[in-house]
Design a protein around this motif. Structure first.
Motif, short mmCIF file in Angstrom:
data_model
loop_
_atom_site.label_atom_id
_atom_site.label_comp_id
_atom_site.label_asym_id
_atom_site.label_seq_id
_atom_site.Cartn_x
_atom_site.Cartn_y
_atom_site.Cartn_z
N ARG A 157 5.41 -16.12 123.16
CA ARG A 157 5.71 -17.53 123.38
C ARG A 157 5.02 -18.38 122.31
O ARG A 157 3.86 -18.16 121.97
N GLU A 168 4.75 -22.63 120.75
CA GLU A 168 4.94 -24.04 121.09
C GLU A 168 5.52 -24.78 119.90
O GLU A 168 4.93 -24.81 118.81
N ASP A 176 6.16 -28.14 118.08
CA ASP A 176 5.61 -29.48 118.06
C ASP A 176 6.75 -30.47 117.90
O ASP A 176 7.43 -30.51 116.87
N ARG A 231 9.76 -16.88 122.12
CA ARG A 231 10.18 -17.80 123.18
C ARG A 231 9.51 -19.14 122.93
O ARG A 231 8.32 -19.20 122.63
N THR A 232 10.26 -20.21 123.06
CA THR A 232 9.71 -21.52 122.75
C THR A 232 9.55 -22.36 124.01
O THR A 232 10.05 -22.00 125.08
N ASN A 233 8.88 -23.48 123.85
CA ASN A 233 8.73 -24.40 124.96
C ASN A 233 10.00 -25.20 125.23
O ASN A 233 10.04 -26.01 126.15
N GLU A 279 13.18 -24.56 126.85
CA GLU A 279 13.43 -23.49 127.82
C GLU A 279 14.50 -22.50 127.39
O GLU A 279 14.34 -21.30 127.55
N THR A 319 15.31 -19.38 121.95
CA THR A 319 14.44 -18.36 121.38
C THR A 319 14.75 -18.26 119.89
O THR A 319 15.86 -18.59 119.45
#
Length: 310
Positions: free
Chosen positions: A69, A71, A73, A192-194, A196, A199
């Protein structure tokens, strides 16, 4: 008496008889397999020792492939001109809604005709510098805002990878690592990114024969797996320009849809026509006009056009 109890009793009898038994390795942690069975008709002594000991089963199964995962920005995305899920409605967001709709319909089999591997969408251009990476990132982000679809954004521009930098992410293992080492599962290198439903699959570790890997049988097998593994997933490929490298043309032959980004007032008409001839085998070819001047009354300096290539 259960098999475990029988085994324990027999082992104790052997120890009392002075028979030395080997100890299991310290690093191996096992448990006995418990079997629900009826008690044997014969006495414990009538069974050979090999039948008394239950088969050991390792407690630790092989490590499951788990994506990492990261994040994103949102301020970095905004600075790069990339759409973000929490941004207010904008002209560019509306334009990408128009752009993505036929692509999604084709990917999900809702178009006029069903397209093989329609969920594999390649974003390319005739030449470098026309905005294909920018387009791929924004298209993926726009699709990620859909309620019924997920999206994987693949950096397949192995010769000039810029996608992670645009997205504000550090280098990471990815596509090339999977192609070089068969023991690496695709899920292990996915980010996996924030966001939802988004990817990212990076280019991966630099390789001297990266362009050949992109045109290899391993890549073909990977594409087939990617196309069929998740029914709701749309996969966006930021690929090399068509007129600079041959691997882009080979990659295009395995795509369900190809979008060619054309920079307004920059790309020569002859280059666009030449690029189209290199992907004649692709079932769906579409063109996107990047940085086209919009009318002053729109209040925006640049816009995006969209249409089908001849």
């Amino acid at each position: 008496m259960s098999l475990i109890e029988q085994a324990a009793q027999r082992l104790e009898q052997l120890r009392q008889a002075g028979i030395e038994l080997p100890s299991p390795p310290a690093e191996t942690i096992t448990e006995a397999k418990v079997e629900q069975a009826q008690p044997p008709e014969h006495s414990d002594e009538s069974l050979p020792p090999a039948k008394l000991a239950a088969e050991p089963v390792a407690l630790h199964s092989p490590e499951m492939a788990i994506s990492r995962r990261v994040e994103l920005d949102m301020d970095v995305l905004s600075a790069a001109g990339i759409l973000r899920p929490d941004s207010p409605r904008s002209k560019m967001a509306d334009e990408y809604r128009v752009i993505k709709r036929p692509l999604i319909d084709n990917a999900m089999g809702k178009g006029a005709a069903r397209i093989k591997d329609g969920n594999l969408i390649m974003i390319t251009s005739a030449l470098p510098g026309e905005g294909k990476t920018f387009t791929a990132a924004n298209l993926a982000m726009s699709i990620a805002m859909e309620l019924n679809n997920t999206v994987m954004l693949v950096d397949a521009d192995v010769g000039r990878s810029t996608l992670l930098k645009v997205m504000g992410l550090p280098p990471s293992r990815g596509l090339l690592d999977v192609l070089v080492d068969e023991s690496i599962d695709l899920a292990q290198v996915l980010l996996r990114t924030n966001v939802e439903k988004l990817t990212i699959l990076p280019t991966g570790t630099t390789h001297p024969r990266a362009t050949e890997l992109l045109a290899s049988d391993a890549m073909v097998r990977l594409l087939e797996d990617m196309a069929s593994r998740y029914a709701d997933r749309i996969i966006i490929f930021d690929s090399p320009p068509l007129l600079v490298t041959t691997e882009a043309r080979i990659l295009a032959s395995h795509m369900g849809q190809v979008v060619i980004v054309v920079r307004a007032e920059s790309t020569a008409h002859a280059d666009v026509k030449h690029a189209l001839t290199t992907i004649e085998a692709c079932p769906v070819k579409l063109m996107l006009l990047n940085q086209g001047k919009a009318s002053i009354q729109d209040g925006y300096g640049y816009g995006y056009g969209y249409g089908y290539g001849n």
